[in-house]
Motif scaffolding. Structure first.
Motif, PDB file in Angstrom:
ATOM      1  N   ALA A 290     -76.750  10.907  37.566  1.00  0.00           N
ATOM      2  CA  ALA A 290     -75.345  10.542  37.339  1.00  0.00           C
ATOM      3  C   ALA A 290     -74.437  11.559  38.026  1.00  0.00           C
ATOM      4  O   ALA A 290     -73.466  11.208  38.710  1.00  0.00           O
ATOM      5  CB  ALA A 290     -75.068  10.484  35.844  1.00  0.00           C
ATOM      6  N   MET A 291     -74.793  12.818  37.880  1.00  0.00           N
ATOM      7  CA  MET A 291     -74.027  13.905  38.506  1.00  0.00           C
ATOM      8  C   MET A 291     -74.028  13.757  40.022  1.00  0.00           C
ATOM      9  O   MET A 291     -73.010  13.977  40.686  1.00  0.00           O
ATOM     10  CB  MET A 291     -74.696  15.227  38.109  1.00  0.00           C
TER      11      MET A 291
ATOM     12  N   ARG B 144     -71.674  11.056  40.992  1.00  0.00           N
ATOM     13  CA  ARG B 144     -70.295  11.508  40.791  1.00  0.00           C
ATOM     14  C   ARG B 144     -69.860  12.424  41.939  1.00  0.00           C
ATOM     15  O   ARG B 144     -68.779  12.275  42.501  1.00  0.00           O
ATOM     16  CB  ARG B 144     -70.164  12.228  39.443  1.00  0.00           C
ATOM     17  N   GLN B 145     -70.753  13.354  42.299  1.00  0.00           N
ATOM     18  CA  GLN B 145     -70.400  14.284  43.387  1.00  0.00           C
ATOM     19  C   GLN B 145     -70.307  13.572  44.723  1.00  0.00           C
ATOM     20  O   GLN B 145     -69.480  13.927  45.565  1.00  0.00           O
ATOM     21  CB  GLN B 145     -71.418  15.417  43.438  1.00  0.00           C
TER      22      GLN B 145
ATOM     23  N   ILE C 119     -69.288  10.569  45.220  1.00  0.00           N
ATOM     24  CA  ILE C 119     -67.980   9.906  45.252  1.00  0.00           C
ATOM     25  C   ILE C 119     -66.879  10.937  45.519  1.00  0.00           C
ATOM     26  O   ILE C 119     -66.022  10.744  46.385  1.00  0.00           O
ATOM     27  CB  ILE C 119     -67.718   9.141  43.940  1.00  0.00           C
ATOM     28  N   GLU C 120     -66.947  12.064  44.793  1.00  0.00           N
ATOM     29  CA  GLU C 120     -65.928  13.110  44.966  1.00  0.00           C
ATOM     30  C   GLU C 120     -65.878  13.623  46.406  1.00  0.00           C
ATOM     31  O   GLU C 120     -64.830  13.941  46.939  1.00  0.00           O
ATOM     32  CB  GLU C 120     -66.212  14.285  44.030  1.00  0.00           C
TER      33      GLU C 120
ATOM     34  N   LEU D 215     -71.745  11.194  30.442  1.00  0.00           N
ATOM     35  CA  LEU D 215     -71.971  11.164  31.890  1.00  0.00           C
ATOM     36  C   LEU D 215     -72.861   9.975  32.269  1.00  0.00           C
ATOM     37  O   LEU D 215     -72.559   9.210  33.190  1.00  0.00           O
ATOM     38  CB  LEU D 215     -72.621  12.492  32.319  1.00  0.00           C
TER      39      LEU D 215
ATOM     40  N   GLU E 174     -71.224   6.545  31.857  1.00  0.00           N
ATOM     41  CA  GLU E 174     -70.242   6.215  32.877  1.00  0.00           C
ATOM     42  C   GLU E 174     -70.889   5.473  34.063  1.00  0.00           C
ATOM     43  O   GLU E 174     -70.322   4.543  34.603  1.00  0.00           O
ATOM     44  CB  GLU E 174     -69.541   7.506  33.353  1.00  0.00           C
ATOM     45  N   PHE E 175     -72.093   5.881  34.413  1.00  0.00           N
ATOM     46  CA  PHE E 175     -72.699   5.343  35.636  1.00  0.00           C
ATOM     47  C   PHE E 175     -73.796   4.302  35.402  1.00  0.00           C
ATOM     48  O   PHE E 175     -74.027   3.451  36.240  1.00  0.00           O
ATOM     49  CB  PHE E 175     -73.267   6.489  36.484  1.00  0.00           C
TER      50      PHE E 175
ATOM     51  N   TYR F 285     -70.624   0.611  40.648  1.00  0.00           N
ATOM     52  CA  TYR F 285     -71.253   1.602  41.534  1.00  0.00           C
ATOM     53  C   TYR F 285     -72.373   0.969  42.361  1.00  0.00           C
ATOM     54  O   TYR F 285     -73.247   1.664  42.870  1.00  0.00           O
ATOM     55  CB  TYR F 285     -71.797   2.775  40.710  1.00  0.00           C
TER      56      TYR F 285
END
Lengths: 327, 344
Positions: B139-140, B143-144, B146-147, B250, B253-254, B279
């Motif tokens: 998940a992290m 997220r990264q 995307i960021e 976390l 969310e994904f 996603y």
């Protein structure tokens, strides 16, 4: 300056590369004549020869670099047969894009380690291939063994003691940390083992066998000794030295120090009556300061580990690539 | 006072009713093998491994899909080491590499971000396997990505959740006296997750950490607690009763739950985790990989991971199937029960 294909042409750029970097650092009367081959003076004793190739990435890591490694690895292999290391040759395969400063640093490390090990670099070669800044080194070592000396993994007998010269896993852990960008204080143990081996031999420790604990780790090397000598080896988990940062890294990544590579550690199988003296001698040297008796040779044909909670298990050679667990 | 020596003495000399305990976590399987725990137990205490090694429960269609993707143009399959040698219906990723497939081995999911950033024209397919413990890292990663505006990463998800599998085992295998519950998973889910199973099946579950002392203590407690529906947590330093909310938020969310196929167990509803619709650009086609054709028909991995047989009861064990030449997934991973049996 970056290395280009011209440096591998055999022409002017090649000579400049050799002259400005390798000849400068490795200079000695045997090498400086720059003939097609070096003719060595006759030597007393039996001749030991070994060869090894070094492909480590990154080229520079905490505690060493590929140059230092290429001398230590080969010199240590000579020492493990009781040889006095004398000469080393080296072949470089250099990828285009390598900085000449990088090569200079590597050559300087090689010269320093060679000096420390008492060996002369007497022949060399460079080739340039297309690539992206990689460097690969092959070294061949020549040493002499006194005629009466016989140190071999085929010599171990039940009752002998097994000695390990220091903590396991440091080199492997340092390289992995570097590759993964993990910040810690773990340094490669990469070093020449002359001092540690010499002190044992000079004090007449009856050494049956020696192996440096490189690729495959302690488990693989002891299995090879067990097969060669047709014996069992019993080691005690609680006696095997591993530094606490390496232990933590192993815990996180699921690695087993028994299977991790080292570049400055060796195992010696010695007469049991010499074990206290051998440990005392080794501990007085820098590479052997954490030396420990880790087990003994028994009849049988297995490597057995007595675990810290009192269980016993068979330890096999490294299977596959020794990778971290995934959950 | 109960000392560790007394526990060892009790377990070595145990002469009561035979006990069969399942350790569900692959890391426990590995600890049991590495610390020689079986050599410290009476013959009346049997330990069997459950479906807790993520590689071992992966079905052949999943591996086949990875193999297929490794041959696609401008595509690299990225994986952890254990996955390399597991065969699908015919081939492993190792075989694909030798056949020109593009496969890259990494140590940490976050290494992938760097790779993807440096090679923008390549799509990196990450073989995402694991349980509750590993999912937050994936998940992290997304997220990264995307960021950092990285869009050339996709997951092929075979992520699974443990409670549904424990429930399945309890329904199928009535021989089990108790479970050594997975410490890593419980650190995320909380130990209360186990209470319904303990009560419903009258089976004790003891959450243990990963020292050999903890595992042996769990065996002791389970031997004492047999047939009671109790949950005991020995791993208090890492496991609380309630879930780790940060990780849960976390993951929620994904990912969303869906049916997943487990080797040996078949499809279990709501036991898989897949990227949510919003996603989907990061998904490499993870749903519907339910076919499981064993590479070797005689392989009994599925019976091993459900605790029906011990590894040595499989005809291939130690003969055609060794860590050097594994026929089934349980022989590949260090956390697989066949591998652990073979190497201890």
């Amino acid at each position: 300056m970056k290395i280009t294909a011209a440096h591998g042409s055999g022409g002017k750029s090649t000579s400049e590369l050799i002259e400005n970097i390798f000849a400068k650092h490795f200079s000695n009367p045997l090498l400086d004549s720059m003939e097609d081959s070096t003719v060595l003076p006759s030597m007393d004793g039996k001749i030991a020869i070994t060869t090894d190739s070094f492909v480590v990435t990154p080229l520079f890591f905490k505690g060493g670099d590929i140059g230092k490694l290429s001398i230590c690895g080969t010199v240590n292999d000579l020492l493990m047969r009781g040889a006095i290391p004398r000469y080393v040759t080296c072949g470089f395969i250099i990828e285009t894009g390598t900085e000449s400063e990088t090569l200079d640093q590597i050559a300087r490390s090689m010269a320093e380690s060679a000096k420390q090990a008492g060996v002369l670099i007497i022949a060399g070669d460079t080739k340039v291939i297309n690539g992206n800044g990689g460097v690969y080194i092959n070294t061949t070592g020549v040493g002499t063994v006194p005629n009466e000396r016989d140190i071999s993994i085929y010599n171990c007998k039940a009752g002998d003691a097994v000695l390990l010269s220091g903590t396991l896993g440091d080199h492997h852990a340092a390289i992995l940390s570097e590759r993964m960008g993990i910040k810690n204080d773990i340094q490669s143990d990469c070093t020449v083992l002359n001092e540690a081996v010499d002190i044992l031999l000079k004090n007449n420790i009856r050494i049956k066998a020696m192996r440096d604990v490189t690729r495959g780790g302690l488990a693989t090397i002891l299995n090879e000794i067990a097969v060669a000598s047709n014996v069992s080896i019993e080691i005690e988990e609680g006696q095997i030295p591993v530094s606490s940062p390496v232990k933590s890294l192993c815990g996180i990544l699921g690695l087993d120090p028994l299977y991790m590579g080292n570049e400055g550690k060796f195992v010696a199988v010695i007469d049991v009556q010499d074990k206290e003296k051998a440990i005392e001698l080794l501990q007085s040297t820098e590479p052997g300061k954490n030396a420990a008796i880790i087990g003994k040779i028994k009849t049988g044909d297995k490597l057995l580990l007595k675990t810290s909670i009192g269980g016993t298990r068979i330890v096999h050679v490294l299977q596959g690539e020794g990778l971290p667990r995934i959950c | 006072m109960l000392t560790f020596d007394k526990i060892k003495e009790f377990l070595y000399n145990y002469d009561g009713e035979p006990v069969t305990l399942m350790e569900v976590c692959g890391t426990h399987t590995s600890v049991i093998a590495k610390s020689g725990i079986k050599s410290l137990l009476s013959d009346k205490i049997k330990l069997v491994s459950g479906p807790g090694c993520p590689v071992c429960v992966t079905v052949s269609s999943y591996i086949d899909k990875l193999c297929e993707l490794s041959l696609q143009e401008n595509t690299v399959v990225v994986t952890f080491g254990d996955m390399m040698r597991v065969k699908g219906s015919e081939r492993s990723l190792n075989d694909m590499m030798a056949a020109g497939g593009k496969v890259k081995l990494i140590y940490s999911p976050l290494e992938l971000l760097k790779l993807a950033k440096e090679n923008k024209n390549t799509t990196f397919i990450f073989a995402a396997v694991g349980f509750e413990t590993t999912t937050p890292i994936y998940a992290m990663l997304i997220r990264q990505a995307i960021e950092k505006n990285i869009h050339n990463i996709k997951l092929l998800s075979s992520l699974k959740t443990m409670p549904e599998a424990i429930d399945w085992i309890c329904r199928q295998n009535h021989q089990l006296t108790g479970f050594i519950a997975p410490g890593h998973v419980c650190a995320i889910t909380g130990s209360d997750m186990l209470v319904p199973f303990a009560e419903k099946y009258h089976t004790p579950l003891v959450v243990a950490g990963f020292s050999s002392e903890q595992v042996l203590s769990a065996v002791y407690m389970l031997t004492k607690l047999k047939k009671t529906g109790k949950v005991i947590n020995l791993y208090r330093s890492a496991v609380e009763e309630s879930p780790n909310m940060e990780a849960k938020t976390l993951v929620d969310e994904f990912f969303e739950s869906g049916p997943a196929c487990w080797r040996g167990l078949g499809t279990i509803e709501q036991s898989g985790l897949y990227l949510k619709g919003k996603y989907s650009e990061f998904d490499a086609g993870s749903r519907g990989l339910t076919e499981d054709v064993g590479y070797n028909n005689a392989c009994r991995c599925s019976d091993v991971i459900t605790g029906k047989i011990s590894p040595h009861e499989c005809a291939l064990f130690g003969k055609a199937c060794t860590p050097q030449n594994p026929q089934g997934a349980c022989m590949v991973s260090e956390e697989g029960s066949c591998h652990s049996y073979f190497t201890s």
